[in-house]
Design a protein around this motif. Structure first.
Motif, short mmCIF file in Angstrom:
data_model
loop_
_atom_site.label_atom_id
_atom_site.label_comp_id
_atom_site.label_asym_id
_atom_site.label_seq_id
_atom_site.Cartn_x
_atom_site.Cartn_y
_atom_site.Cartn_z
N ASN A 42 56.99 4.22 107.11
CA ASN A 42 55.76 4.90 107.52
C ASN A 42 54.93 5.40 106.34
O ASN A 42 53.71 5.55 106.45
CB ASN A 42 56.07 6.07 108.45
N SER A 71 57.23 15.65 112.27
CA SER A 71 55.84 15.21 112.20
C SER A 71 55.44 15.07 110.75
O SER A 71 56.02 15.70 109.86
CB SER A 71 54.92 16.23 112.90
N TRP A 113 52.18 10.57 112.10
CA TRP A 113 53.16 10.06 113.07
C TRP A 113 54.08 11.22 113.45
O TRP A 113 54.09 12.27 112.82
CB TRP A 113 53.96 8.90 112.49
N SER A 118 59.29 7.80 119.46
CA SER A 118 58.14 7.83 118.57
C SER A 118 56.89 8.26 119.35
O SER A 118 56.66 7.80 120.47
CB SER A 118 57.90 6.45 117.95
N THR A 170 52.54 9.87 118.86
CA THR A 170 51.44 10.24 117.97
C THR A 170 51.56 11.74 117.71
O THR A 170 52.27 12.47 118.42
CB THR A 170 50.08 9.95 118.62
#
Length: 276
Positions: free
Chosen positions: A187, A221, A234, A247, A249
């Protein structure tokens, strides 16, 4: 009388240097994107704002729940390296009874020897090593993991009992470990700097004869700076009784935490971090 006045003055001067602070914004804001910590929706009834200090340097920030004896969240800057695990566990003296205790994390043994502080005093408002013995299906789960820190001192600083919660051992060694050591690397590709906030939602169960809360959820987060104008975010959350990570947002995590905590709307980062 003069001696008493000098003692009071010394106590006040020491209090002014306290690392258990009244706000992160004024004391260690560098661990939060745009110097903006999560809002007050996560603050417990009996909080301690800790600028985690080790060997005269700040390494991360922790909002601690002194009643449940677990961290609400830890905030740090992601700087991954190989995970050489320190052998020593530390506590935060100033979370305990007196603000005149040392302003850096220390071992229980050094506090007892140097300052004649009893284990009962140390554990009045925080967990101690004894609380984490004889765990059944649980282990010591870091919010700020040592593998997200770059050197020996920063790794050692994560081994404070104010940075851990009773975590399901399969989750901690399974899906959560994959997130910490694999998903985070993926990520953060293209990120120049990544700000992280990892937390725990209090549950209804306790360990250590009711002293330490077992969280119902563990969550994480991140907000990363790709460049001066572009940021990405993310989030994940996991129930603390199964080996699965969901997972989300950032906006979805904030909404979920708002429902779980049952207070006002949760905000984890400055508004410049995208919610979708």
């Amino acid at each position: 009388m003069l001696l008493l006045l000098l003692q009071v003055l010394a106590s006040c001067l020491w209090l002014g240097h306290s690392e258990v602070v009244t706000s992160f914004e004024s004391s260690c804001p560098q661990f939060f994107f745009q110097n903006t910590p999560p809002n007050e929706a996560l603050v417990p009834q009996n909080p301690a704002w800790i600028c985690q200090r080790y060997n005269n340097r700040y390494y991360f920030a922790t909002l601690y729940d002194k009643t449940r004896r677990i961290p609400v969240y830890s905030a740090y800057i992601y700087q991954p390296a190989s995970c050489g695990r320190p052998k020593t566990w530390l506590v935060e003296p100033e979370v305990s009874v007196l603000s005149s205790y040392p302003k850096m994390m220390k071992t229980e043994q050094s506090l007892s020897k140097e300052f004649k502080i009893t284990l009962e005093e140390i554990g009045k408002h925080q967990a101690v090593l004894q609380d984490y013995t004889n765990l059944n299906g649980l282990n010591r789960g870091h919010l700020n993991p040592c593998c997200h820190q770059p050197d020996s001192d920063s790794k050692a600083a994560t081994f404070t009992l104010t940075n851990i919660v009773p975590q399901n051992e399969k989750l901690n060694g399974g899906a959560w470990s994959i997130y910490e050591q694999q998903t985070m690397i993926k990520n953060t590709e293209g990120c120049k700097k990544t700000y992280v906030v990892v937390g725990a939602v209090p549950g209804n169960n306790y360990i250590a004869n009711g002293r330490v809360n077992k969280p119902s959820y563990i969550w994480a987060s991140a907000c990363c700076e790709v460049n001066a104008k572009v940021r990405k975010t993310w989030a994940v959350i996991a129930e603390n009784d199964r080996d699965e990570v969901e997972s989300l947002t950032l906006g979805e995590l904030e909404d979920k935490l708002t429902k779980l905590y049952g207070r006002s709307q949760v905000s984890l980062f400055d508004s410049a971090c995208p919610r979708k």
